[in-house]
Structures are given as C-alpha cells and as structure tokens.
Write a protein that holds these residues in place. Structure first.
Motif, PDB file in Angstrom:
ATOM      1  N   UNK A   1      13.838 -65.819  72.141  1.00 35.15           N
ATOM      2  CA  UNK A   1      14.623 -64.609  71.273  1.00 35.15           C
ATOM      3  C   UNK A   1      13.849 -63.272  71.843  1.00 35.15           C
ATOM      4  N   UNK A   2      14.689 -62.550  72.571  1.00 35.70           N
ATOM      5  CA  UNK A   2      14.100 -61.333  72.901  1.00 35.70           C
ATOM      6  C   UNK A   2      15.111 -59.919  72.370  1.00 35.70           C
ATOM      7  N   UNK A   3      15.211 -59.648  71.413  1.00 36.45           N
ATOM      8  CA  UNK A   3      15.945 -58.716  70.910  1.00 36.45           C
ATOM      9  C   UNK A   3      15.852 -57.331  71.513  1.00 36.45           C
ATOM     10  N   UNK A   4      14.845 -56.857  71.136  1.00 36.55           N
ATOM     11  CA  UNK A   4      14.298 -55.511  71.532  1.00 36.55           C
ATOM     12  C   UNK A   4      12.875 -55.365  72.248  1.00 36.55           C
ATOM     13  N   UNK A   5      12.771 -54.543  73.233  1.00 35.79           N
ATOM     14  CA  UNK A   5      11.448 -54.261  73.788  1.00 35.79           C
ATOM     15  C   UNK A   5      11.663 -52.910  74.408  1.00 35.79           C
TER      16      UNK A   5
ATOM     17  N   UNK B   1      19.371 -53.652  59.453  1.00 34.08           N
ATOM     18  CA  UNK B   1      20.499 -52.902  58.559  1.00 34.08           C
ATOM     19  C   UNK B   1      20.065 -51.706  57.989  1.00 34.08           C
ATOM     20  N   UNK B   2      18.916 -51.558  57.503  1.00 31.65           N
ATOM     21  CA  UNK B   2      18.563 -50.564  56.621  1.00 31.65           C
ATOM     22  C   UNK B   2      18.519 -48.983  57.572  1.00 31.65           C
ATOM     23  N   UNK B   3      18.163 -49.369  59.055  1.00 32.16           N
ATOM     24  CA  UNK B   3      18.120 -48.248  59.930  1.00 32.16           C
ATOM     25  C   UNK B   3      19.648 -47.956  60.344  1.00 32.16           C
ATOM     26  N   UNK B   4      20.535 -48.559  59.761  1.00 27.02           N
ATOM     27  CA  UNK B   4      21.932 -48.516  60.410  1.00 27.02           C
ATOM     28  C   UNK B   4      22.426 -48.879  61.738  1.00 27.02           C
ATOM     29  N   UNK B   5      21.401 -49.884  62.169  1.00 25.22           N
ATOM     30  CA  UNK B   5      21.660 -50.446  63.499  1.00 25.22           C
ATOM     31  C   UNK B   5      23.019 -51.483  63.470  1.00 25.22           C
ATOM     32  N   UNK B   6      23.755 -51.157  64.594  1.00 28.90           N
ATOM     33  CA  UNK B   6      24.826 -52.106  64.811  1.00 28.90           C
ATOM     34  C   UNK B   6      24.565 -52.888  66.208  1.00 28.90           C
ATOM     35  N   UNK B   7      25.409 -53.993  66.269  1.00 29.38           N
ATOM     36  CA  UNK B   7      25.595 -54.356  67.724  1.00 29.38           C
ATOM     37  C   UNK B   7      26.609 -54.852  68.119  1.00 29.38           C
TER      38      UNK B   7
ATOM     39  N   UNK C   1      11.002 -46.913  69.764  1.00 27.70           N
ATOM     40  CA  UNK C   1      10.463 -47.674  68.527  1.00 27.70           C
ATOM     41  C   UNK C   1      11.536 -48.731  68.153  1.00 27.70           C
ATOM     42  N   UNK C   2      11.118 -50.008  67.854  1.00 32.57           N
ATOM     43  CA  UNK C   2      12.104 -51.124  67.734  1.00 32.57           C
ATOM     44  C   UNK C   2      12.993 -51.427  66.605  1.00 32.57           C
ATOM     45  N   UNK C   3      12.351 -50.617  65.389  1.00 27.79           N
ATOM     46  CA  UNK C   3      13.314 -50.574  64.196  1.00 27.79           C
ATOM     47  C   UNK C   3      13.073 -51.672  63.428  1.00 27.79           C
ATOM     48  N   UNK C   4      11.958 -52.626  63.397  1.00 30.21           N
ATOM     49  CA  UNK C   4      11.944 -53.507  62.518  1.00 30.21           C
ATOM     50  C   UNK C   4      11.219 -53.082  61.043  1.00 30.21           C
ATOM     51  N   UNK C   5      11.728 -53.326  60.048  1.00 25.31           N
ATOM     52  CA  UNK C   5      11.011 -52.943  58.742  1.00 25.31           C
ATOM     53  C   UNK C   5      11.066 -51.609  58.867  1.00 25.31           C
ATOM     54  N   UNK C   6       9.492 -51.127  58.575  1.00 27.24           N
ATOM     55  CA  UNK C   6       9.456 -49.597  58.291  1.00 27.24           C
ATOM     56  C   UNK C   6       9.336 -48.781  59.583  1.00 27.24           C
ATOM     57  N   UNK C   7       9.273 -49.512  60.661  1.00 27.16           N
ATOM     58  CA  UNK C   7       9.085 -48.799  62.094  1.00 27.16           C
ATOM     59  C   UNK C   7      10.495 -47.857  62.457  1.00 27.16           C
ATOM     60  N   UNK C   8      10.152 -46.520  62.743  1.00 23.36           N
ATOM     61  CA  UNK C   8      11.170 -45.706  62.961  1.00 23.36           C
ATOM     62  C   UNK C   8      12.206 -46.059  63.984  1.00 23.36           C
ATOM     63  N   UNK C   9      13.609 -45.877  63.785  1.00 20.21           N
ATOM     64  CA  UNK C   9      14.628 -46.122  64.652  1.00 20.21           C
ATOM     65  C   UNK C   9      15.199 -44.878  65.182  1.00 20.21           C
ATOM     66  N   UNK C  10      14.887 -44.547  66.418  1.00 21.14           N
ATOM     67  CA  UNK C  10      15.591 -43.272  67.179  1.00 21.14           C
ATOM     68  C   UNK C  10      17.273 -43.358  66.698  1.00 21.14           C
ATOM     69  N   UNK C  11      17.862 -42.200  66.749  1.00 24.04           N
ATOM     70  CA  UNK C  11      19.251 -42.070  66.369  1.00 24.04           C
ATOM     71  C   UNK C  11      20.033 -42.803  67.517  1.00 24.04           C
TER      72      UNK C  11
END
Length: 331
Positions: free
Chosen positions: A203-207, A290-296, A243-253
């Motif tokens: 599984x290679x979601x984000x890099x 989800x808490x970062x507003x990520x969609x796919x 940033x990958x956006x897992x847990x508390x890691x920042x996810x850029x807009x």
C-alpha cells in the motif's frame, strides 16, 4: 495467478459514493448505482475493482449480501471487470450500531470488521469462520472473482493471530481462487508467507517525492523476482511534498484533493498490478486523513471527473473526455 497475469491488473478501490463504510454500501446496495459506477470504471479501462465486504451486514442479512455480490460480479463481468473482495478490515472505529449508521460527513469513517474484542478472543473465532466458509463455498471456483483478500492491514499481535486463523480456514476451500492479505507495511508479509499467500500486496498512499516511492516499488519488484510470486500495489493515491497528512502532521491546502497523475506513471511503469484509491469522489476513508479535509476519487456521481489529467493518466488515454469538476460534493 502468474506474475505476468497479475502485472496486467489495472484497478480501483470501490466504495459507492454515498456510503461512508462497507456496511452502508451493502445495506444500501442499489443495482442501478452499481451498474452506473461499473460503466465509469470501464471508461477508465480498468479490469478489476477491490471491494470491502461486511461481516456485520452478513450477520444481519446474508441472503441480501449474497444476492448483491452475485449482481456485482455479473454486472462487472459484462465490462470484463473482475472483483477482488476483502473479507475483514482492521482499520477504522469499532463497528457499533451508531458508527455503522453514521452519516455525518465530518465523523462518519471506516469501521473495523469484526469488532476488536472478537478478533482478540479466539473462543469467538469458530462462529466467524462460518462467514469465511460461506464465501469460499460459493465463490472459491468463481472465475469472475480475481482473488480473495482475507483481511486488510492487521496491526497487532492479536490481529495477526486472527488473520492467520481465517487464512487457514479459507485455504481449506481455496480451489482455483488465489488468496492474499492487505499488508500495512510490506515487511508484514513475512508473518503470513508460510501459509501459502498467493499474491503479496503493498500500500503506497502518499510519498514526499518520486525517489521515496521508487525505493518502495523497487523493493517490491525485487521481492517478486526473488520469490517468483506476484506483488500488487492494491492502494495508491498521490505525492505530497509538503507533508503526508497522517494524524497530526500538517496537510497543505493544495494536497487535500486528488492528484493521481503525480503517481500514476511511476506505479504503472512497474511490472505489478495496481489499484488506486478510489473510483468515486469521496471523503477520506480513515479518520487520520478525514480531519484534514482530505478527499480522493476520480468520478462524481453524474459522471464528471475531478481531474481530466488524473483520468487520462490512469486510463492511458490522452483523448479521455468528460466534464471536469474540481468541486466537493455536498455530502
């Protein structure tokens, strides 16, 4: 399944657009919606879909689940698409009645299946094995089923003990059906290899960049060659350099939406089958994203696509045509 056969698989993870978890997808199964979405998959030139089943819904209405899965297999095969079912899921919140029914776009996320106290207690496993038997007795000889993924992303010691027992149960009836499991980390495969896993998964979601992704894919390709056993990338999404956006890691807009074109060419250049996440535009499956507003996703329900560039990269068709709508649905 040979390495050459597996390398030709081009698929997507599929959960219907209005379902927030697998339980809801099967509870609310609508034949017309499924047929519509399968036509979208065919437009992308996909030949497989990875689909999560629901142990909890099976307990409620196994007849409806069985009929719905038969319909999906029949409808998919009309498009030369095969189905990769997943029996058990280790990600998500506990499958309480409230969590299974949650329709709030901010809180409704994936659910474990079965609940963790059952996975942790071997005395309950005999009853759960009936679910495995049910599936294998009906579909272990079915050519429209690509393979069976017994369980997705076991993590704890108890998860793996449960996974091994259910895999052993399935293997007693395997006939022509390849068996596999979803590895959270590629290294986890070593905990199941002795059971006769037919296809390995990564599984290679984000890099953060292409070099990080290629290191992982190179390892998978080398393992495939050394073990002479197929490897598939059964989950992948996009690169995220900030940033990958897992847990508390920042996810850029600019990273909270689909961008499959950033990964598609790299993943497709390797001799391994692959499934991107996901066919339909939807809120992120897991709470950590989800808490970062990520969609796919690629397709809106009306057939418009989030990104033409993504659809063209996945289909390999530079002439792919559809309305492009980079707008979040009103979930």
């Amino acid at each position: 399944m040979t390495i050459d056969e597996a390398s030709k698989i081009r698929g997507a993870v599929y959960i219907s657009a209005r379902a927030y978890n697998a339980y809801q997808m099967w509870r609310d199964y609508d034949r017309l919606i499924i047929e519509r979405d399968l036509a979208y998959a065919a437009k992308l030139k996909l030949n497989a879909l990875r689909v999560f089943l629901s142990y909890e819904f099976w307990l409620e209405d196994r007849g409806r689940l069985e009929n719905s899965l038969y319909h999906m297999l029949h409808s998919a095969w009309a498009h030369k698409i095969r189905i990769l079912p997943v029996l058990f899921e280790c990600n998500g919140v506990e499958p309480t009645e409230e969590n299974r029914a949650d329709r709030n776009a901010e809180t409704a996320v994936c659910v474990r299946s079965p609940r963790s106290d059952l996975m942790d207690n071997p005395s309950t496993w005999v009853g759960i094995e009936d679910y495995v038997n049910w599936f294998m007795q009906r579909w272990s000889h079915e050519h429209r089923v690509l393979a069976l993924e017994v369980i997705n992303e076991p993590r704890t010691t108890n998860d793996f003990k449960f996974a091994r027992q259910m895999f052993l149960r399935a293997s007693r009836h395997r006939k022509i059906l390849p068996l596999m499991f979803g590895a959270r980390r590629f290294e986890d495969s070593r905990l199941m290899l002795d059971l006769g896993v037919d296809i390995l998964q990564i599984h290679e979601h984000f890099h953060r960049g292409e070099s990080d992704l290629r290191k992982r894919l190179d390892l998978a390709r080398q393992t495939q060659e050394i073990l002479a056993r197929p490897v598939m990338v059964t989950e992948w999404q996009r690169l995220r350099s900030k940033g990958l956006g897992w847990d508390e890691e920042v996810l850029a807009f600019e990273d909270d939406h689909p961008a499959y074109e950033s990964m598609a060419g790299i993943v497709q250049s390797y001799p391994m089958g692959n499934f991107f996440w996901s066919l339909m535009v939807r809120p992120a499956y897991r709470a950590a994203q989800r808490k970062h507003g990520s969609i796919d996703g690629i397709f809106h329900e009306n057939g418009a696509v989030w990104s033409l560039a993504d659809a063209r990269a996945i289909s390999g068709d530079e002439d792919f045509s559809a309305e492009q709508r980079k707008q979040r649905p009103a979930w």
